[in-house]
Design an enzyme around this catalytic site. Structure first.
Site, PDB file in Angstrom:
ATOM      1  N   ASN A  93       0.933  -1.122   0.107  1.00 59.20           N
ATOM      2  CA  ASN A  93       0.077  -0.090  -0.180  1.00 59.20           C
ATOM      3  C   ASN A  93       0.848   1.286   0.078  1.00 59.20           C
ATOM      4  O   ASN A  93       1.575   1.638   1.030  1.00 59.20           O
ATOM      5  CB  ASN A  93      -0.768  -0.093   1.371  1.00 59.20           C
ATOM      6  CG  ASN A  93      -1.725   1.294   1.579  1.00 59.20           C
ATOM      7  OD1 ASN A  93      -1.740   2.092   0.596  1.00 59.20           O
ATOM      8  ND2 ASN A  93      -2.505   1.157   2.600  1.00 59.20           N
ATOM      9  N   TRP A  94       1.094   1.921  -1.023  1.00 55.40           N
ATOM     10  CA  TRP A  94       1.905   2.947  -1.258  1.00 55.40           C
ATOM     11  C   TRP A  94       1.588   4.223  -0.435  1.00 55.40           C
ATOM     12  O   TRP A  94       2.125   5.440  -0.554  1.00 55.40           O
ATOM     13  CB  TRP A  94       2.400   3.373  -2.837  1.00 55.40           C
ATOM     14  CG  TRP A  94       3.077   2.125  -3.481  1.00 55.40           C
ATOM     15  CD1 TRP A  94       3.416   0.788  -2.790  1.00 55.40           C
ATOM     16  CD2 TRP A  94       3.535   2.203  -4.807  1.00 55.40           C
ATOM     17  NE1 TRP A  94       4.152  -0.029  -4.130  1.00 55.40           N
ATOM     18  CE2 TRP A  94       4.150   0.874  -4.955  1.00 55.40           C
ATOM     19  CE3 TRP A  94       3.532   3.279  -5.665  1.00 55.40           C
ATOM     20  CZ2 TRP A  94       4.848   0.427  -6.106  1.00 55.40           C
ATOM     21  CZ3 TRP A  94       4.046   2.654  -6.980  1.00 55.40           C
ATOM     22  CH2 TRP A  94       5.049   1.664  -7.227  1.00 55.40           C
ATOM     23  N   LYS A  95       0.108   4.193  -0.330  1.00 53.16           N
ATOM     24  CA  LYS A  95      -0.602   5.482   0.153  1.00 53.16           C
ATOM     25  C   LYS A  95      -0.180   6.582  -0.780  1.00 53.16           C
ATOM     26  O   LYS A  95      -0.123   6.541  -1.662  1.00 53.16           O
ATOM     27  CB  LYS A  95      -0.017   5.982   1.694  1.00 53.16           C
ATOM     28  CG  LYS A  95       0.009   4.361   2.707  1.00 53.16           C
ATOM     29  CD  LYS A  95       0.136   4.676   4.001  1.00 53.16           C
ATOM     30  CE  LYS A  95      -0.064   3.246   4.722  1.00 53.16           C
ATOM     31  NZ  LYS A  95       0.013   3.465   6.323  1.00 53.16           N
ATOM     32  N   HIS A 101      -9.512   1.157   4.826  1.00 57.26           N
ATOM     33  CA  HIS A 101      -8.197   1.115   5.456  1.00 57.26           C
ATOM     34  C   HIS A 101      -8.524   2.372   6.683  1.00 57.26           C
ATOM     35  O   HIS A 101      -9.253   3.150   6.567  1.00 57.26           O
ATOM     36  CB  HIS A 101      -7.181   1.842   4.772  1.00 57.26           C
ATOM     37  CG  HIS A 101      -5.813   1.709   5.125  1.00 57.26           C
ATOM     38  ND1 HIS A 101      -5.462   2.887   5.944  1.00 57.26           N
ATOM     39  CD2 HIS A 101      -4.810   1.025   5.044  1.00 57.26           C
ATOM     40  CE1 HIS A 101      -3.995   2.588   6.392  1.00 57.26           C
ATOM     41  NE2 HIS A 101      -3.532   1.405   5.936  1.00 57.26           N
ATOM     42  N   GLU A 126      -6.812   4.768   7.777  1.00 54.88           N
ATOM     43  CA  GLU A 126      -6.830   6.202   7.403  1.00 54.88           C
ATOM     44  C   GLU A 126      -7.867   6.855   6.894  1.00 54.88           C
ATOM     45  O   GLU A 126      -8.366   7.941   7.073  1.00 54.88           O
ATOM     46  CB  GLU A 126      -5.274   6.482   6.508  1.00 54.88           C
ATOM     47  CG  GLU A 126      -4.062   6.151   7.417  1.00 54.88           C
ATOM     48  CD  GLU A 126      -2.910   5.770   6.777  1.00 54.88           C
ATOM     49  OE1 GLU A 126      -2.871   5.540   5.457  1.00 54.88           O
ATOM     50  OE2 GLU A 126      -2.022   4.995   7.314  1.00 54.88           O
ATOM     51  N   GLU A 163      -5.394  -4.773  10.431  1.00 56.42           N
ATOM     52  CA  GLU A 163      -4.303  -4.026  10.851  1.00 56.42           C
ATOM     53  C   GLU A 163      -4.742  -3.175  12.098  1.00 56.42           C
ATOM     54  O   GLU A 163      -5.530  -2.119  12.198  1.00 56.42           O
ATOM     55  CB  GLU A 163      -4.297  -3.002   9.644  1.00 56.42           C
ATOM     56  CG  GLU A 163      -4.156  -3.462   8.288  1.00 56.42           C
ATOM     57  CD  GLU A 163      -3.525  -2.372   7.515  1.00 56.42           C
ATOM     58  OE1 GLU A 163      -2.401  -2.784   6.873  1.00 56.42           O
ATOM     59  OE2 GLU A 163      -4.248  -1.528   7.090  1.00 56.42           O
ATOM     60  N   GLY A 181       2.408   2.399  10.670  1.00 55.34           N
ATOM     61  CA  GLY A 181       3.319   3.584  10.550  1.00 55.34           C
ATOM     62  C   GLY A 181       3.860   3.844  11.914  1.00 55.34           C
ATOM     63  O   GLY A 181       4.714   5.080  12.019  1.00 55.34           O
ATOM     64  N   SER A 197       3.296  -2.065  10.431  1.00 51.45           N
ATOM     65  CA  SER A 197       4.763  -2.171  10.587  1.00 51.45           C
ATOM     66  C   SER A 197       5.250  -3.570  10.168  1.00 51.45           C
ATOM     67  O   SER A 197       6.339  -3.809  10.860  1.00 51.45           O
ATOM     68  CB  SER A 197       5.196  -1.727  11.958  1.00 51.45           C
ATOM     69  OG  SER A 197       4.774  -0.402  12.279  1.00 51.45           O
ATOM     70  N   GLY A 206       2.811  -1.038   4.177  1.00 58.48           N
ATOM     71  CA  GLY A 206       2.937   0.253   3.826  1.00 58.48           C
ATOM     72  C   GLY A 206       4.265   0.823   3.616  1.00 58.48           C
ATOM     73  O   GLY A 206       4.831   0.719   2.540  1.00 58.48           O
ATOM     74  N   GLY A 207       4.902   1.464   4.700  1.00 58.91           N
ATOM     75  CA  GLY A 207       6.259   2.034   4.524  1.00 58.91           C
ATOM     76  C   GLY A 207       7.128   0.898   3.754  1.00 58.91           C
ATOM     77  O   GLY A 207       8.031   1.538   3.032  1.00 58.91           O
TER      78      GLY A 207
END
Ligand code: PGA
Length: 254
Positions: A10-12, A94, A96, A166, A172, A212, A233-234
């Site tokens: 997930n590149w956000k 998600h 966010e 999640e 994150g 994470s 993600g990251g």
């Protein structure tokens, strides 16, 4: 029952067109393994990323979409548009979007149903806040999100749905759920599926862990019996950190 691991990136809201194409090409150059690989770039880069991974094992998905058919929804993107540019999947619910954009379970449910009607794989994200975990309400929160998110979804549509657990406090933050915490939540979710649907559906459904996930913790998480992949993600923003997670998925294939 064998479940094929799914490693999803997930590149956000990150990258540029040059970054997106170059990362997609690096991932596509890796030989296919036992795990399925999905990357979810921001909307503007989808066509270029689809072109960059053409002919490889890497699939492309959206990070969100709107549930209505094309029409007067300024700023939104429809499920059919994702399909049209070559997406195979879409991340929905998600944290966010739940917490920054105020998406609720009813809206997320409409999106899950619209995604399946459009032929997209729907990755339904669920997860508790830190205060909910501390208050001991994790399972109740997960049950509410599952009941709401899958309302009106019958068993026949489940093969196109993936759940992503999640925990919000792990996203994150560098604070990963321990393998035991992840396994406990995943087992709870699978049991929920068993009760709501049936044992075969529950056993066949993939439940990803997200929060994470890094190269050095991926394998232990993925080796848990009810963890069937990762939503990253990251660490999905660099081939050097994402490829080792994909390889852990290949290794953990049960
Ligand atoms: P993270 O994000 O890997 O950066 O914690 C996971 C996610 O939000 O899907």
């Amino acid at each position: 029952m064998k479940r094929r691991p799914l490693i999803a990136g997930n590149w956000k809201m990150n990258g540029s067109s040059a970054f997106a194409v170059s990362l997609a090409k690096e991932l596509a150059a890796e030989p296919a393994g036992a795990a399925e690989v999905l990357i979810c770039p921001p909307f503007p880069y989808l066509p270029a990323v689809v072109a960059a991974v053409q002919g490889s094992h890497v699939r492309v998905g959206g990070q969100n979409a709107w549930h209505e058919p094309p029409g007067a929804f300024t700023g939104e993107v429809s499920m059919d548009m994702l399909v049209d540019v070559g997406c195979k999947a879409v991340i929905l619910g998600h944290s966010e979007r739940r917490h920054i954009l105020n998406e609720n379970d009813a809206l997320i449910n409409s999106k899950v149903r619209a995604a399946r009607a459009a032929g997209l794989q729907a990755i339904l994200c669920v997860g508790e806040l830190l205060e909910e975990r501390d208050a001991g309400t994790t399972n109740a929160v997960l049950d509410t999100q599952m009941t709401g998110g899958l309302a009106g979804v019958d068993a026949a549509l489940l093969d196109g749905i993936v759940i992503a657990y999640e925990p919000v406090w792990a996203i994150g933050t560098g604070r990963t759920a321990s393998p035991a915490q992840a396994q406990e939540a995943h087992a709870h979710l699978r049991n929920w599926l068993r009760t709501r649907y049936n044992p075969a559906a529950a056993d066949g459904m993939r439940i990803l862990y997200g929060g994470s996930v890094k190269a050095d913790n991926a394998l232990e998480l993925l080796q848990q019996p009810d963890v069937d992949g990762a939503l990253v993600g990251g660490a999905s923003l660099k081939a050097a950190s994402f490829l080792p997670i994909i390889r852990a998925g290949n290794q953990a294939a049960k």
